[in-house]
Design a protein around this motif. Structure first.
Motif, short mmCIF file in Angstrom:
data_model
loop_
_atom_site.label_atom_id
_atom_site.label_comp_id
_atom_site.label_asym_id
_atom_site.label_seq_id
_atom_site.Cartn_x
_atom_site.Cartn_y
_atom_site.Cartn_z
N PRO A 613 0.81 -1.24 0.00
CA PRO A 613 0.00 0.00 0.00
C PRO A 613 0.83 1.27 0.00
CG PRO A 613 -0.84 -1.57 1.62
CD PRO A 613 0.45 -2.13 1.12
N SER A 614 1.94 1.28 0.74
CA SER A 614 2.73 2.51 0.84
C SER A 614 3.39 2.87 -0.48
CB SER A 614 3.77 2.37 1.94
OG SER A 614 4.53 3.54 2.07
N THR A 615 3.99 1.88 -1.16
CA THR A 615 4.64 2.16 -2.44
C THR A 615 3.60 2.51 -3.50
OG1 THR A 615 4.63 -0.22 -2.92
CG2 THR A 615 6.62 0.70 -1.96
N LEU A 616 2.42 1.89 -3.43
CA LEU A 616 1.37 2.24 -4.39
C LEU A 616 0.87 3.66 -4.14
CD1 LEU A 616 -0.30 1.10 -6.73
CD2 LEU A 616 -1.99 0.31 -5.06
N SER A 617 0.82 4.08 -2.88
CA SER A 617 0.44 5.46 -2.58
C SER A 617 1.47 6.44 -3.11
CB SER A 617 0.28 5.63 -1.06
OG SER A 617 -0.77 4.83 -0.56
N ARG A 618 2.75 6.07 -3.06
CA ARG A 618 3.79 6.93 -3.63
C ARG A 618 3.60 7.10 -5.13
NH1 ARG A 618 9.79 5.97 -1.22
NH2 ARG A 618 9.29 5.49 0.94
N LEU A 619 3.27 6.00 -5.80
CA LEU A 619 3.01 6.08 -7.23
C LEU A 619 1.82 6.98 -7.52
CD1 LEU A 619 3.41 5.19 -10.18
CD2 LEU A 619 2.04 3.15 -9.67
N ALA A 620 0.77 6.87 -6.71
CA ALA A 620 -0.41 7.71 -6.90
C ALA A 620 -0.07 9.19 -6.70
CB ALA A 620 -1.52 7.28 -5.94
N LEU A 621 0.73 9.50 -5.69
CA LEU A 621 1.13 10.89 -5.46
C LEU A 621 2.00 11.41 -6.60
CD1 LEU A 621 1.95 10.78 -1.63
CD2 LEU A 621 0.02 11.93 -2.71
N TRP A 622 2.87 10.55 -7.15
CA TRP A 622 3.68 10.97 -8.29
C TRP A 622 2.79 11.26 -9.50
CZ3 TRP A 622 4.60 9.58 -13.30
CH2 TRP A 622 5.74 10.11 -13.91
N LEU A 623 1.77 10.43 -9.72
CA LEU A 623 0.86 10.66 -10.84
C LEU A 623 0.08 11.96 -10.66
CD1 LEU A 623 -0.49 7.02 -11.36
CD2 LEU A 623 0.95 8.31 -12.94
N VAL A 624 -0.30 12.26 -9.42
CA VAL A 624 -0.98 13.53 -9.16
C VAL A 624 -0.06 14.70 -9.49
CG1 VAL A 624 -1.94 15.01 -7.36
CG2 VAL A 624 -2.60 12.61 -7.47
N ASP A 625 1.20 14.62 -9.02
CA ASP A 625 2.15 15.70 -9.32
C ASP A 625 2.41 15.83 -10.82
OD1 ASP A 625 2.49 16.45 -6.70
OD2 ASP A 625 4.22 15.16 -6.35
N ALA A 626 2.50 14.68 -11.50
CA ALA A 626 2.84 14.70 -12.92
C ALA A 626 1.72 15.26 -13.78
CB ALA A 626 3.20 13.29 -13.39
N THR A 627 0.48 15.09 -13.34
CA THR A 627 -0.66 15.51 -14.17
C THR A 627 -1.41 16.70 -13.58
OG1 THR A 627 -2.11 13.91 -13.05
CG2 THR A 627 -0.97 13.16 -15.02
N ARG A 628 -0.90 17.28 -12.50
CA ARG A 628 -1.65 18.33 -11.79
C ARG A 628 -1.99 19.52 -12.69
NH1 ARG A 628 1.17 18.75 -7.56
NH2 ARG A 628 -0.33 18.15 -5.96
N ASP A 629 -1.00 20.09 -13.34
CA ASP A 629 -1.24 21.31 -14.12
C ASP A 629 -2.18 21.06 -15.28
OD1 ASP A 629 0.46 22.59 -12.40
OD2 ASP A 629 2.22 22.40 -13.69
N ARG A 630 -1.96 19.99 -16.03
CA ARG A 630 -2.79 19.71 -17.20
C ARG A 630 -4.21 19.34 -16.78
NH1 ARG A 630 2.26 18.24 -17.75
NH2 ARG A 630 3.43 18.60 -19.67
N TRP A 631 -4.32 18.55 -15.72
CA TRP A 631 -5.64 18.11 -15.27
C TRP A 631 -6.45 19.27 -14.71
CZ3 TRP A 631 -6.56 13.98 -10.89
CH2 TRP A 631 -7.90 13.61 -10.90
N ALA A 632 -5.82 20.11 -13.88
CA ALA A 632 -6.52 21.24 -13.29
C ALA A 632 -7.00 22.21 -14.38
CB ALA A 632 -5.62 21.96 -12.29
N GLU A 633 -6.15 22.42 -15.38
CA GLU A 633 -6.53 23.31 -16.47
C GLU A 633 -7.70 22.74 -17.27
OE1 GLU A 633 -4.48 25.41 -20.41
OE2 GLU A 633 -3.30 24.14 -19.06
N LYS A 634 -7.65 21.44 -17.53
CA LYS A 634 -8.72 20.79 -18.29
C LYS A 634 -10.03 20.80 -17.51
CE LYS A 634 -9.87 16.41 -20.54
NZ LYS A 634 -9.40 15.02 -20.83
N GLN A 635 -9.95 20.52 -16.20
CA GLN A 635 -11.15 20.51 -15.38
C GLN A 635 -11.79 21.89 -15.28
OE1 GLN A 635 -12.00 17.29 -15.20
NE2 GLN A 635 -12.16 17.18 -12.99
N SER A 636 -10.95 22.92 -15.17
CA SER A 636 -11.49 24.27 -15.06
C SER A 636 -12.19 24.71 -16.34
CB SER A 636 -10.37 25.25 -14.69
OG SER A 636 -9.39 25.27 -15.71
N LYS A 637 -11.70 24.23 -17.49
CA LYS A 637 -12.34 24.58 -18.76
C LYS A 637 -13.68 23.86 -18.92
CE LYS A 637 -8.11 25.61 -21.36
NZ LYS A 637 -7.25 25.21 -22.50
#
Length: 723
Positions: A613-637
């Motif tokens: 669970p801990s390593t999978l959570s790290r992967l999830a946090l990395w994915l959030v960081d990696a897609t944060r800007d593009r995802w937030a911009e897309k969601q706001s549009k």
């Protein structure tokens, strides 16, 4: 249950603080006079915060000659077994929970024997309100009356809750009033116009008073007396009824239904607002150490690591981290004497000092090479898109514009040109914003280790300790061998990871030369001996791996050699995260659902690694960081308002068990912000509504294990529930 407050000059004489609880523990040990360790039992959660808190508390107990037994606990099923084992001992008088138990109804879950007290120190939120505002008095401890301030005339409370001050805010005061109204006041039911219902209501109102007067009356006797009172009132005249009503005017009245519903909604909003984290457990115990005047550099370092761990894993936001950093800065100045400005600084082999520093958001860059450290940073990945070739070209372009050759950046940081290392912070500050890298540093601390190791930053130490806690044993890994680029072009490149401690050798079995495959020598789970005995032995080993990892990481906290040897393990883990995350993004495996994003790992070389669970959570946090800007911009549009959160669900197949490990994280649109995680309750409701075979056994409620064939219906139910 006394709610303990942090040490402060503003406390009133009647307020209880951490020192009251600690003095109670020590005095109980002195009175029992036993030399055994069964009197004080510490149940510690298997996470970085619980481990570091256990180190600090063990140091305090050692100074006061308090014998204790430390037991690591990985989940609720294991907690139940360890609880029964501890409570079965007649010597037990103090049970301490570290980094676990905040959501449990402690008074009913732990059937404490007479003269046994329970202390809970946990950063998981929300609290079970029964633990904060309920009552649990040990009436048999007459000799301890007044010692802990738990009440008058009957002894002290048996359950001590170590708070962080947030429980006394105006918001929590309103929640407390609502909880007490629902818990202690009678509710409104029935109609006053119905004489029978009125009689029943009056009988029920008299029942609590009758029980208080009689004390030990049985349920059958209470029912009979209630019927007798009803008959007497039915046959009485009207003036007697009127006098009875006048006498009842002073009793607590039933709540109107609307008021009761309002109280219920407030309590439900508290529980449904999502999980979050309060003050770290290690910091809580460090504050106790400062009041006891036991603080030193070792336990200060552990407290710094715990808060750093909370920050880099997005459990606390930047503002709270800087508040804690200010506190630590004063402690560092108090316990570490800086050399005189302009004076000669002599090397000292015994130097263990702590110094403030500005930490770059590059992964283990002091012990890696600069290029790989930047490549494996979640912040850099999100801003530059390094999982694509174009993103890696941008990274190389940044280094070139700074005047750093790729050859220099791909050799060990310790061997880089000294002028380049001195220029690095200024170059990044002037050029990195052109590439969107505007928050590349944050205030932190480093610690010296004499001649054994170059200064180790708090973030680097956290990465090493957490890696050992997750995968010290139990997973077969190949790590880079010391040498040139990627382990040395002339020396074979990699070698099998072996932690090399006695605990790890016992857990891995055999001769301890390598970390064996968990499926056994035959690779099919049958073990070396085969048959049922071999299979049972392998299952027992699997259950004990997290315990072994806990003790390995526990030893690494003060073992510089083990820390240095484990640096390649942390690097290997982050390489696996980049490898898995890049594959998910490149192959467009991530699905954008209406309320969250979903990624499922079904194949690849790192399935066993991410089934934790801990390593999978790290992967999830990395994915959030990696897609944060593009995802937030897309969601706001797409939406009409501002994006409030970025929920992400990641599942990984565990081929041996035939299950999926599922974690949910809630990212914030702005880097450094934190949002409450609402997946805990959503997972529980989705499992109930879908009928999927799911196991919610972790203390982190946003982790669930789902049967392989039930994953689809679980996700569908979660999607509908989240919507």
């Amino acid at each position: 249950m006394p709610l303990l407050q942090p040490p402060s000059d503003d406390l009133r004489p009647s307020d209880l603080s951490y020192t009251h609880a600690y003095n109670s523990i020590v005095s109980r040990v002195r009175r029992t006079g036993g030399a055994g360790s069964a009197g004080v039992v510490i149940l510690a959660g298997v996470d970085v915060d619980g481990l570091l808190a256990a180190r600090i508390l063990a140091s305090l107990f050692k100074n006061d000659d308090v014998p204790y037994r430390l037991v690591p606990v990985g989940g609720y099923a294991e907690l139940e077994a360890k609880r029964d084992e501890a409570l079965a001992s007649e010597e037990l008088h103090t049970l301490i929970l570290l980094s676990l138990g905040s959501l449990l109804p402690l008074s009913s879950y732990f059937q404490l024997p007479k003269k046994c007290h329970l202390h809970i120190i946990d950063s998981h939120r929300p609290w079970n309100l029964q633990n904060l505002f309920g009552l649990d008095i040990d009436v048999d401890d007459e000799n301890e009356e007044g010692e802990g301030g738990g009440g008058s005339g009957g002894g002290e409370s048996r359950i001590w809750v170590w708070g962080d001050g947030e429980e006394l805010t105006e918001t929590m005061d309103g929640v407390r009033k609502s909880w007490e109204a629902l818990e202690y006041e009678p509710s409104d039911s029935g109609s006053d116009s119905d004489s029978d219902n009125e009689s029943d209501d009056e009988a029920e109102e008299e029942e609590p008073e009758e029980e208080e007067e009689d004390g030990d009356g049985s349920e059958a006797e209470g029912s009979t007396s209630r019927q007798d009172r009803k008959r007497r009132r039915t046959g009485s005249n009207q003036p007697n009824k009127k006098r009875q009503r006048d006498e009842d005017d002073d009793r607590p009245r039933r709540l109107p239904r609307a008021v009761r519903d309002a109280h219920y909604d407030r309590v439900q909003r508290y529980y449904e607002s999502g999980t979050s984290y309060g003050q770290s457990v290690a910091l809580t115990i460090y504050l106790l150490a400062t009041v006891l005047e036991r603080a030193d550099n070792d336990i200060l370092w552990y407290a710094i690591l715990s808060v750093t761990y909370q920050y880099i894993t997005s459990r606390i936001d930047r503002d709270r981290y800087e508040e804690y950093h200010t506190v630590f800065l004063d402690e560092v100045v108090r316990l570490n004497h800086e050399p005189i400005a302009g004076g000669l600084k002599m090397p000292n082999p015994d130097n263990r000092s702590i110094a403030k520093s500005e930490e770059l958001r590059f992964m283990l860059f002091r012990h890696w090479n600069l290029y790989d450290a930047m490549l494996h940073s979640g912040y850099v990945a999100g801003r530059m898109g390094i999982w694509r070739e174009r993103g890696r070209k941008k990274l190389q372009g940044l280094l070139a514009k700074m005047g750093f050759s790729l050859q220099q950046c791909q050799q060990a940081y310790a061997h880089m040109d000294m002028d380049l290392k001195r220029q690095l912070p200024n170059k990044l500050e002037s050029i990195a914003p052109e590439y969107g890298l505007v928050e590349l540093s944050y205030p932190s601390f480093t610690r010296a280790y004499g001649f054994q190791l170059s200064s180790l930053s708090a973030a680097d130490a956290v990465e090493v300790v957490s890696s050992l806690l997750d995968i010290a044993v139990g997973v077969r890994l190949e790590i880079d061998r010391a040498g040139g680029k990627n382990g040395g072009e002339w020396f074979g490149g990699t070698t099998r990871w072996n932690v090399g401690t006695r605990d790890a050798e016992g857990a891995s079995g055999g001769d301890g030369k390598e970390n064996i495959d968990p499926r056994g020598a035959n690779g099919d789970g049958s073990g070396a001996g085969g048959g049922e005995d071999g299979s049972g032995q392998e299952k027992k080993k699997e259950q004990d791996w997290h315990v072994t990892n806990f003790w390995v990481a526990y030893d690494a906290c003060d073992d510089v050699t083990l820390l240095r040897r484990s640096l390649p393990l942390a690097m290997t883990l982050h390489k696996a995260i980049i490898r898995a995350g890049s594959a998910l993004l490149d192959k467009s495996i991530i699905r954008s659902l209406r309320t969250f994003r979903l990624a499922i790992l079904r194949e690849g070389p790192d399935l066993r690694l991410f089934s934790h669970p801990s390593t999978l959570s790290r992967l999830a946090l990395w994915l959030v960081d990696a897609t944060r800007d593009r995802w937030a911009e897309k969601q706001s549009k797409q939406g009409n308002g501002k994006v409030k959160s970025l929920p992400f669900v990641v599942a990984c197949l565990n081929e041996d068990k035939g299950t999926y490990q599922v974690v949910g994280v809630t990212g914030a649109p702005e880097f450094g912000d934190v949002r409450k995680n609402k997946f805990g309750l959503a997972f529980q409701q989705a499992a109930e509504e879908s009928g999927a075979g799911a196991k919610l056994d972790m203390f982190d409620t946003s982790v669930v294990e789902v049967r392989q064939e039930d994953l689809q219906q679980f996700i569908e139910s979660l999607h509908l529930r989240s919507g």
